[in-house]
Design an enzyme around this catalytic site. Sequence first.
Site, short mmCIF file in Angstrom:
data_model
loop_
_atom_site.label_atom_id
_atom_site.label_comp_id
_atom_site.label_asym_id
_atom_site.label_seq_id
_atom_site.Cartn_x
_atom_site.Cartn_y
_atom_site.Cartn_z
N SER A 1 -4.24 -17.64 -41.84
CA SER A 1 -4.77 -17.49 -43.20
C SER A 1 -5.40 -18.83 -43.59
O SER A 1 -4.80 -19.69 -44.18
CB SER A 1 -3.66 -17.08 -44.18
OG SER A 1 -2.73 -18.11 -44.38
N HIS B 1 0.98 -12.69 -41.92
CA HIS B 1 1.91 -13.15 -40.89
C HIS B 1 2.93 -12.09 -40.48
O HIS B 1 3.82 -12.37 -39.69
CB HIS B 1 2.69 -14.38 -41.38
CG HIS B 1 1.83 -15.60 -41.53
ND1 HIS B 1 2.26 -16.74 -42.15
CD2 HIS B 1 0.55 -15.84 -41.14
CE1 HIS B 1 1.30 -17.65 -42.13
NE2 HIS B 1 0.24 -17.13 -41.53
N GLU C 1 4.73 -15.83 -47.79
CA GLU C 1 5.93 -16.59 -47.41
C GLU C 1 6.92 -16.71 -48.55
O GLU C 1 6.53 -17.02 -49.68
CB GLU C 1 5.53 -18.01 -46.98
CG GLU C 1 4.55 -18.01 -45.82
CD GLU C 1 3.99 -19.38 -45.49
OE1 GLU C 1 4.58 -20.40 -45.89
OE2 GLU C 1 2.94 -19.42 -44.83
N GLU D 1 6.25 -16.88 -38.37
CA GLU D 1 6.94 -18.17 -38.54
C GLU D 1 8.45 -18.02 -38.45
O GLU D 1 9.21 -18.87 -38.92
CB GLU D 1 6.51 -18.81 -39.87
CG GLU D 1 5.02 -19.12 -39.86
CD GLU D 1 4.53 -19.87 -41.09
OE1 GLU D 1 5.32 -20.06 -42.03
OE2 GLU D 1 3.36 -20.26 -41.09
N ASP E 1 4.63 -18.90 -50.81
CA ASP E 1 3.21 -19.11 -50.54
C ASP E 1 2.55 -17.75 -50.65
O ASP E 1 2.76 -16.89 -49.78
CB ASP E 1 3.00 -19.72 -49.14
CG ASP E 1 1.51 -19.95 -48.83
OD1 ASP E 1 0.67 -19.71 -49.73
OD2 ASP E 1 1.20 -20.36 -47.70
N GLU F 1 2.58 -21.66 -53.85
CA GLU F 1 1.40 -22.17 -53.15
C GLU F 1 0.30 -21.11 -53.19
O GLU F 1 0.59 -19.92 -53.06
CB GLU F 1 1.85 -22.47 -51.71
CG GLU F 1 0.81 -23.00 -50.76
CD GLU F 1 1.44 -23.21 -49.37
OE1 GLU F 1 2.66 -23.48 -49.26
OE2 GLU F 1 0.70 -23.08 -48.38
N ASP G 1 -3.33 -25.21 -51.04
CA ASP G 1 -3.42 -25.23 -49.57
C ASP G 1 -4.85 -24.84 -49.17
O ASP G 1 -5.68 -25.71 -48.89
CB ASP G 1 -2.37 -24.30 -48.96
CG ASP G 1 -2.53 -24.12 -47.45
OD1 ASP G 1 -3.25 -24.92 -46.83
OD2 ASP G 1 -1.96 -23.17 -46.88
N LYS H 1 -2.27 -30.39 -43.86
CA LYS H 1 -2.28 -29.91 -42.49
C LYS H 1 -3.34 -30.70 -41.75
O LYS H 1 -4.54 -30.53 -42.02
CB LYS H 1 -2.67 -28.42 -42.46
CG LYS H 1 -1.64 -27.49 -43.11
CD LYS H 1 -2.24 -26.09 -43.29
CE LYS H 1 -1.21 -25.07 -43.72
NZ LYS H 1 -1.83 -23.81 -44.22
N HIS I 1 3.14 -27.35 -40.79
CA HIS I 1 2.78 -26.70 -39.52
C HIS I 1 1.72 -25.62 -39.78
O HIS I 1 1.25 -25.46 -40.90
CB HIS I 1 4.04 -26.06 -38.91
CG HIS I 1 4.55 -24.88 -39.70
ND1 HIS I 1 5.51 -24.01 -39.23
CD2 HIS I 1 4.23 -24.43 -40.94
CE1 HIS I 1 5.75 -23.08 -40.14
NE2 HIS I 1 4.99 -23.31 -41.18
N LYS J 1 6.93 -28.57 -44.28
CA LYS J 1 6.95 -27.11 -44.27
C LYS J 1 6.88 -26.68 -42.81
O LYS J 1 5.84 -26.82 -42.16
CB LYS J 1 5.73 -26.62 -45.07
CG LYS J 1 5.70 -25.13 -45.28
CD LYS J 1 4.46 -24.73 -46.07
CE LYS J 1 4.25 -23.24 -45.92
NZ LYS J 1 2.94 -22.80 -46.36
P1 PGA Z 1 -1.72 -20.29 -41.50
O1 PGA Z 1 -0.85 -20.08 -42.81
O2 PGA Z 1 -1.13 -21.37 -40.70
O3 PGA Z 1 -1.68 -18.94 -40.85
O4 PGA Z 1 -3.12 -20.61 -41.97
C1 PGA Z 1 -0.02 -21.05 -43.33
C2 PGA Z 1 -0.23 -21.20 -44.81
O5 PGA Z 1 -1.00 -20.47 -45.45
O6 PGA Z 1 0.40 -22.10 -45.37
ZN ZN Z 2 -0.49 -21.69 -47.43
#
Ligand code: PGA
Ligand code: ZN
Length: 400
Positions: A41, A150, A159, A202, A237, A279, A305, A330, A358, A381
Site C-alpha cells: 500500500s 494485507h 492494521e 505482517e 493504520d 495513521e 505515511d 520508511k 518496516h 513499527k
Molecule cells: P506497505 O504498508 O508496506 O504494504 O506499503 C505499510 C503501511 O501502510 O504502513
Molecule cells: Zn501506513
Amino acid sequence: MRIKDFGINEIFDSRGNSTIEVGIAVGNGLAFYSSLPAGKSRGSEEAAVLPFAAASSAANRKRLGAITNRDFKTQRSFDEFLIALDGTKNKRKLGGNVMLGLSMSFARGLAAEKREEVWEFLQEEFFGASGGAAVWEPVIFSNLVNGGEHAANNLDIQEYMVLAGTKGGVKSAVKKLIAFYGALGERLSSLKRAANIAVGDEGGYSLDFKNNLEPLAILADLIREKKFSGSFRLGMDAAANGFFSDGKYRFDGKTVTTGNLAAIYERYFKKIPALYSIEDPFAERDVSGFSLLSETLQDKIVVGDDLTVTNRELIGKYAGEGIIGGVIVKPNQAGTVTEAAEALREARDRGIKAIVSHRSGETDDVFIIHLAKAARAYGVKIGAPVRERIFKFNELLRIV
Ligand code: PGA
Ligand code: ZN
C-alpha cells in the site's frame, strides 16, 4: 571510503516476491550487503522500485559504475553523488531500491571502518553524538490484526496495532507482546468459533469481523483483562488510499464522505480510550480530512505515511500546519539513508513523533532498527512478534 565493486542479486521477500540485495566491495576482501523490503500500500510519491532485471541490466550497471574508485568521505557525500547521478525526482533511473541498497551498504562499510555499530555511526553522522549512551525507550508498534490490502478479509482498516512501551526494558515488552499475541489468537478462535485463524502479510491475525470497530474493542478488552493497560495502548493504520475512490470512501460496506469518516473515527476514539494513534486516516490527496480530524483530537495523534512518504519538505509542511502529530519513516520511500535521516531530523525539529517502519514485504535486514536508535525515534513499527518479523524484535533486544 572507496568502492571497488558492487553487485545486485535477486532474493525473495516474505511474500515470496522478487526483490534485490545490493552489495559493495571495498577492498581487503571486505564486502557489505543490504536487502530491500517492498510495500504493497504505497504512497504515490515514493521512490521508484526497479525490478531485478532492470536494476541489474547492463545499462544500469554501466551508469552505476561511476561510484567505483572514487573516494567518498561521508554518507552524505555518497548519497548526494547517487542523487545527482540518477537526476530524476523519483529515482526512476537508477532505481530507489538500488540507491537505498547502495546507501545502506555504504553506511555499514563506513561504520565498520570506524569500528562502530551502525547506529553509532548514523548517530554521529546525522543526529549529533550528544545522545551518546542515553537511554532509548522506543514504543513498539506491533500489528496484531491485519486487514485492507494485507489480508483476505472484510476489514477496510489495514492494521490494528498494540503500542507497547519499553520503559520496563525491551525484553519484558517483547515477552508481553508475544504472550498477548498468543492470548489474542485464543480469544479470536473462541469468539469466532474457528480452530485455525489465518495471518496476514505482517503476521497479524486475518479473519472477518462484524465491522471495522470490532477488532479494536476485542483488543481493548483483552488489554484490560490481562492488566496490560499501563504499558499497552492501541493504534490503527487505516491506509485509506486503499478504500478511497472518486472523492469518497468505502467503509463498512457504505459509501461515506470525508466528514462522515472523520466523525466515525472520532467515535472510535471516544469509545476506545486506549486508542492513541491513527495513521493515514484519509487518502493522501484528501488533506482536508487530516486537518478535520487533527482539530478534534487532543492528546491523540494523526500519523502521516502515504501522506508524507519520508520526505522532509512534506513532513515540515504538514507538521507546520498542525495536521499530523506523528510521522512514519520508511527509508525505501526516500531512497537514500541521508534523506531518511533528514526526515527524522525534520520530525524532531518540528516536535512531532517519528516512527521508523518496516514494509509489508520484508527481508531479514535490520538496518531500520539502527536508524531508529540513532535518531532516538519515538517508535518502531515492526509487525507481529512472529515469523520473519521477529528479526527486528531480536535486533532491538541486541542493541537497545
Ligand atoms: P506497505 O504498508 O508496506 O504494504 O506499503 C505499510 C503501511 O501502510 O504502513
Ligand atoms: Zn501506513
